[in-house]
Write an enzyme that holds these catalytic residues in place. Structure first.
Site, PDB file in Angstrom:
ATOM      1  CE  LYS A 121      -1.328  -2.361   5.699  1.00 27.59           C
ATOM      2  NZ  LYS A 121      -0.355  -3.322   6.266  1.00 27.59           N
ATOM      3  CB  THR A 122       2.202   1.814   1.396  1.00 27.66           C
ATOM      4  OG1 THR A 122       1.726   1.965   2.737  1.00 27.66           O
ATOM      5  CG2 THR A 122       2.513   3.182   0.814  1.00 27.66           C
ATOM      6  CD  GLU A 165      -1.391   1.617   3.467  1.00 31.40           C
ATOM      7  OE1 GLU A 165      -0.711   1.254   4.431  1.00 31.40           O
ATOM      8  OE2 GLU A 165      -1.014   2.473   2.633  1.00 31.40           O
TER       9      GLU A 165
END
Length: 464
Positions: A121-122, A165
């Site tokens: 995600k990051t 995110e």
């Protein structure tokens, strides 16, 4: 009230303001003109950055830190009910807001892209933030890690796009209403909150169901959990589904990934046309993250060739295979990987980058519950390294579980043929690793806890 600040967020107080998710929201609110205050357990560069923006940051938790005129108290799922500031908020009848609700309020009215998945995600959120900024679209973004270039995890932009995110760990990603949602993968993790894959699928289905009408789901065509999720949600009305990956059926198909040292060259087929671009981090999984970012931007109407070029400007996120330095001919790299899938992906990427060099790993397990459920798989992943040092479990928000220690990982690693050393005193690691390393080796510090602090210390020992 300053424009863009919800009324309840004019004078917010953040408990745990230094956390990755919390600090991002605090930074955006500060830049929008809110009077932000908060507390954290210890001093950090994040606390200093927030003060530089005008926020008030207290160190330690005490009832007196909460101002009587605070309009709300923002908390994450990690804040316990007996926190003195949270108790004081109840006494003053100050509304308590979960960080996901705070973030959702900031995203209102924007063209939102929410990036979800058990892993990646990051990185993917960061790639989008960098590319959109490079294209002059001035997005707002909130990320779980600091970008290597700007050095921040969040900003308030004047453009219409907001990239966030979306955290599944506590189901908070179900609060958002994105125009485009990305699902990179779906695996069983966060065992304190999810008992089975069915619960994971149900949670992700709820997240997908929050996509606005005629919005787009960008989802992996390769990962088994994502494929199953696609099957479950494809019939939702007013939802466009765009798959990406190496599968022949993918809408955005990855034809080739060539690793070139610490970078990758990616070729995709999009709408019948070939497109090649560079990703400035190594590994197949990061290349696929970039393709997901490309597909999401195209879903917002951004020309693919412009996005591809802009994605090449991404230089990484702190703790995502971040080069910390080189000393004595040894490179030291930091990885946030803490789940077996992430560990395997990063170790394979570094193995590809290392060529004939040795790969030495310093691994710190994260959470007792995760080690209990996945410790064997963590140990098996460490067999990809030439040698590993394994630390004690970093507890984070958890209390110990009787009988669950890093020995579970070490035993599994040795059973898989790995060369593993247990080190219980973290301060002894830099000297031990410096003694193991030889010129040309790669050293990888790995885990979601404070193992990241060891990189500079290892470099110091290598230098001397």
């Amino acid at each position: 009230m300053a424009p863009g600040i919800p009324a309840a967020m004019e004078r917010p107080h953040f408990i745990g303001i230094g956390g990755a998710g919390m600090s991002g929201i605090a930074k955006i609110l500060t830049r929008r003109g809110a009077k932000v205050a908060g507390s954290d357990s210890k001093e950090s560069p994040t606390a200093e950055a927030l003060r530089a923006l005008g926020a008030t940051v207290h160190i330690g938790h005490a009832a007196g830190h909460l101002a009587d005129d605070a309009t709300c108290v923002v908390v994450s799922s990690a804040i316990r009910a007996d926190n003195p500031e949270l108790v004081r908020a109840g006494e003053l009848s100050i509304p308590v807001v979960h960080r996901s609700d705070a973030l959702a309020s900031l995203m209102e009215g924007a063209r939102a892209i929410a990036v979800a998945g058990t892993h990646g995600k990051t990185t993917t959120t960061s790639m989008l933030a960098v590319a959109l900024t490079e294209l002059g679209l001035d997005p707002s973004y909130a990320i779980g890690g600091d970008l290597a270039g700007p050095g921040t995890n969040a900003t308030h932009g004047e453009g219409e796009i907001f990239v966030a995110e979306a955290d599944e760990s506590d189901r908070s990603f179900q609060k958002y209403d994105p125009e485009v949602a990305i699902v990179l993968n779906a695996e069983l993790d966060h065992h304190a909150n999810y008992a089975s894959m069915d619960e994971i699928y149900d949670s992700f289905e709820t997240f997908v169901g929050k996509i606005v009408p005629d919005g787009t789901l960008v989802i992996s065509a390769d990962q088994a959990g994502a494929v199953e999720l696609t099957r479950r949600v494809r019939d939702q009305s007013a939802l466009k589904v765009v798959t990406y990956g190496e599968a022949a059926t993918a809408d955005v198909r990855v034809q080739k990934i060539n690793q070139r040292g610490l970078t990758s060259e990616v070729t995709v087929v999009l709408n019948g046309k070939y497109l090649t671009f560079t990703v400035s981090v190594p590994g197949r999984h990061y290349a696929l993250n970039a393709v997901a970012a490309l597909a999401a931007g195209v879903a917002l109407g951004i020309p693919a060739h412009n996005l591809a070029s802009a994605l090449g400007k991404y230089t990484g996120v702190k703790r995502r295979l971040q080069l910390k330095g080189e000393a004595g001919g040894v490179q030291v790299i930091d990885s946030y990987a803490h789940h077996p899938t992430e560990m395997t992906a990063d170790l394979e990427a570094m193995r590809g980058a290392a060529s004939d060099a040795r790969l030495l790993v310093v691994f710190q397990p994260h959470l007792f519950s995760r080690t209990q459920e996945l410790g064997t798989e963590m140990g098996q992943a460490l067999a990809l390294a030439d040698a590993s040092v394994v630390l004690d479990i970093y507890p984070a928000r958890e209390d110990p579980i009787p009988g669950i220690t890093s020995a579970l990982i070490i035993d599994a690693a040795r059973a898989a043929g790995a060369d593993v050393t247990a080190v219980h005193d973290k301060t002894a690691v830099p000297e031990a690793v410096a003694g193991m390393a030889k010129p040309g080796d790669l050293v990888l510090t790995m885990g979601a806890g404070d193992v990241t602090d060891l990189g500079p210390q290892i470099l110091d020992h290598l230098s001397s």
